[in-house]
Design an enzyme around this catalytic site. Structure first.
Site, mmCIF file in Angstrom:
data_model
loop_
_atom_site.group_PDB
_atom_site.id
_atom_site.type_symbol
_atom_site.label_atom_id
_atom_site.label_comp_id
_atom_site.label_asym_id
_atom_site.label_seq_id
_atom_site.Cartn_x
_atom_site.Cartn_y
_atom_site.Cartn_z
ATOM 1 N N LEU A 35 29.741 13.361 24.168
ATOM 2 C CA LEU A 35 28.359 13.049 24.568
ATOM 3 C C LEU A 35 27.441 14.215 24.181
ATOM 4 C CD1 LEU A 35 26.948 10.639 26.165
ATOM 5 C CD2 LEU A 35 26.749 12.286 28.033
ATOM 6 N N GLY A 36 27.176 14.316 22.872
ATOM 7 C CA GLY A 36 26.238 15.328 22.381
ATOM 8 C C GLY A 36 24.910 14.680 22.060
ATOM 9 N N ARG A 37 24.231 15.243 21.033
ATOM 10 C CA ARG A 37 22.918 14.702 20.639
ATOM 11 C C ARG A 37 23.019 13.230 20.251
ATOM 12 N NH1 ARG A 37 22.693 20.233 18.022
ATOM 13 N NH2 ARG A 37 24.427 19.326 16.893
ATOM 14 N N ARG A 45 34.116 11.487 12.496
ATOM 15 C CA ARG A 45 34.844 11.865 11.282
ATOM 16 C C ARG A 45 36.177 11.115 11.319
ATOM 17 N NH1 ARG A 45 30.771 13.432 9.554
ATOM 18 N NH2 ARG A 45 30.176 15.522 8.854
ATOM 19 N N GLU A 80 38.179 9.645 2.616
ATOM 20 C CA GLU A 80 37.064 8.950 1.955
ATOM 21 C C GLU A 80 37.017 9.296 0.467
ATOM 22 O OE1 GLU A 80 33.602 9.943 4.282
ATOM 23 O OE2 GLU A 80 34.516 9.146 6.099
ATOM 24 N N HIS A 102 30.408 5.407 5.209
ATOM 25 C CA HIS A 102 29.841 6.680 5.702
ATOM 26 C C HIS A 102 28.319 6.718 5.478
ATOM 27 C CE1 HIS A 102 30.907 11.126 6.643
ATOM 28 N NE2 HIS A 102 29.689 10.832 7.101
ATOM 29 N N GLY A 108 25.962 6.724 8.134
ATOM 30 C CA GLY A 108 25.278 7.005 9.398
ATOM 31 C C GLY A 108 23.861 7.546 9.234
#
Ligand code: NAP
Length: 311
Positions: free
Chosen positions: A150-152, A229, A258, A276, A278
């Site tokens: 639970l970060g940014r 990741r 990847e 990938h 995001g």
């Protein structure tokens, strides 16, 4: 094309950078690629992106290197311990990509519950026109979404999913000052969750954090979403759990190797596979690029990075 021979090269590109950022770096600093760099003396800053590795070999090639500016908030591609030993500072691009990545995480949660991309394939295949039916899906409202990390971005994704009526639970190494329900381990979080959303950093500290035990705790009605990741999830265990119906499905933006996606996932309708993407919007990638330039400017100007990675 700028001639690199007429001036002292102070900035070098380490690969993996988007064309627009390569142009910016060339215009502003006449920064060559490492492969095109003649004499490395005087190169103080290296810019890396796209997961391009920055380790002892790259640092050996640049004896005067003092800073690495990484294009991306995740910096598991950079050997930060080695950099620190050599007195090389490292920066990343936090905050400017939080909204785009949180959007994508929330979309994947909605997609796995509502089967949106599977339904798109159903229409395109002609199955709808043939009178076939799709199974019913699951409401987002009332679903327990467990955020692992639970970060940014995790916090911003949780806020979006609350807007859809989901209940937010989470696990980080320490509880945060939030009203959401904390679980002291990934297994306990997975056991409480309908969808487990992985948003930790990559690197050695989180390798295989989502293992067979976590997937079994998620259970046959549970979904995994990974926007962090590929290394954070034991991919073999994930493939096995999906094949055996020990979890219900997955939404994946990141993979262990990847751009290679396990063959076993390609034909499955219960997984959503993204390459990938995001942070892959025009606005966000430009903001990341500007922050990279701000870091390079600040380092060349006053020997300080704007957004150094945390200790
Ligand atoms: P952040 O603010 O540093 O958040 C990461 C959170 O993970 C922290 O709050 C930390 O909390 C938690 N964490 C760290 N190690 C943990 C562990 N072993 N177990 C449980 N929780 C742990 O970083 P962010 O800006 O949100 O970015 C998160 C990650 O998203 C990046 O590092 C990157 O890998 C990934 N990302 C992916 C994309 C994409 O395109 N798919 C784009 C951007 C970022 P505690 O310290 O309390 O544990």
């Amino acid at each position: 094309m700028t001639s690199h021979s007429e001036h002292q090269v102070r900035v070098v590109q380490l690969g993996g950078l988007m064309p627009f950022l390569r142009e910016w770096l060339d215009e502003r600093y006449a920064a060559p690629e490492l492969a095109d760099l003649g004499d490395p003396a005087g190169v103080v800053v290296a810019v890396a992106g796209g997961g391009a590795p920055v380790g002892a070999a790259e640092m050996d090639a640049l004896p005067d290197l003092r800073a690495v500016a990484n294009f991306g908030v995740g910096y598991d591609n950079v050997d930060v311990d080695e950099a620190r030993r050599r007195g090389i500072a490292v920066s990343n691009t936090p905050d400017v990509l939080t909204d785009a990545v949180a959007d994508l995480a929330a979309f994947l949660v909605v997609d796995v519950l509502r089967g949106l991309t599977a339904a798109d394939r159903f229409v395109r295949s002609g199955a709808w026109a043939r009178g076939e039916r799709l199974p019913l899906t699951r409401d987002v409202r009332g679903a327990v979404v467990g955020v692992l990390g639970l970060g940014r971005i995790g916090t911003a994704a949780a806020e979006r999913l609350e807007g859809f009526g989901a209940q937010v639970h989470y696990h980080s190494r320490s509880p945060k000052d939030v009203a959401w329900t904390y679980h002291p381990s990934p297994v306990e979080l997975a056991a409480a969750s309908d969808v487990l959303v992985v948003l930790t950093p990559g690197g050695a500290g989180t390798e295989g954090l989502v293992d067979a035990a976590v997937l079994d705790a998620l259970g046959p009605d549970g979904y995994l979403v990974n926007v962090a990741r590929g290394s954070v999830v034991d991919e073999d265990a994930l493939v096995a759990a999906l094949a055996a119906g020990r979890i219900a499905g997955a939404g994946l933006d990141v993979f262990a190797d990847e751009p290679h996606v396990p063959e076993a996932l390609l034909g499955r309708d219960d997984v959503v596979l993204l390459p990938h993407v995001g942070s892959a919007t025009v606005q966000t990638r430009e903001a990341m690029g500007r922050l990279v330039l701000d870091n390079v400017d600040a380092f060349l100007g006053r020997g300080e990075l704007v957004t150094p990675v945390p200790d």
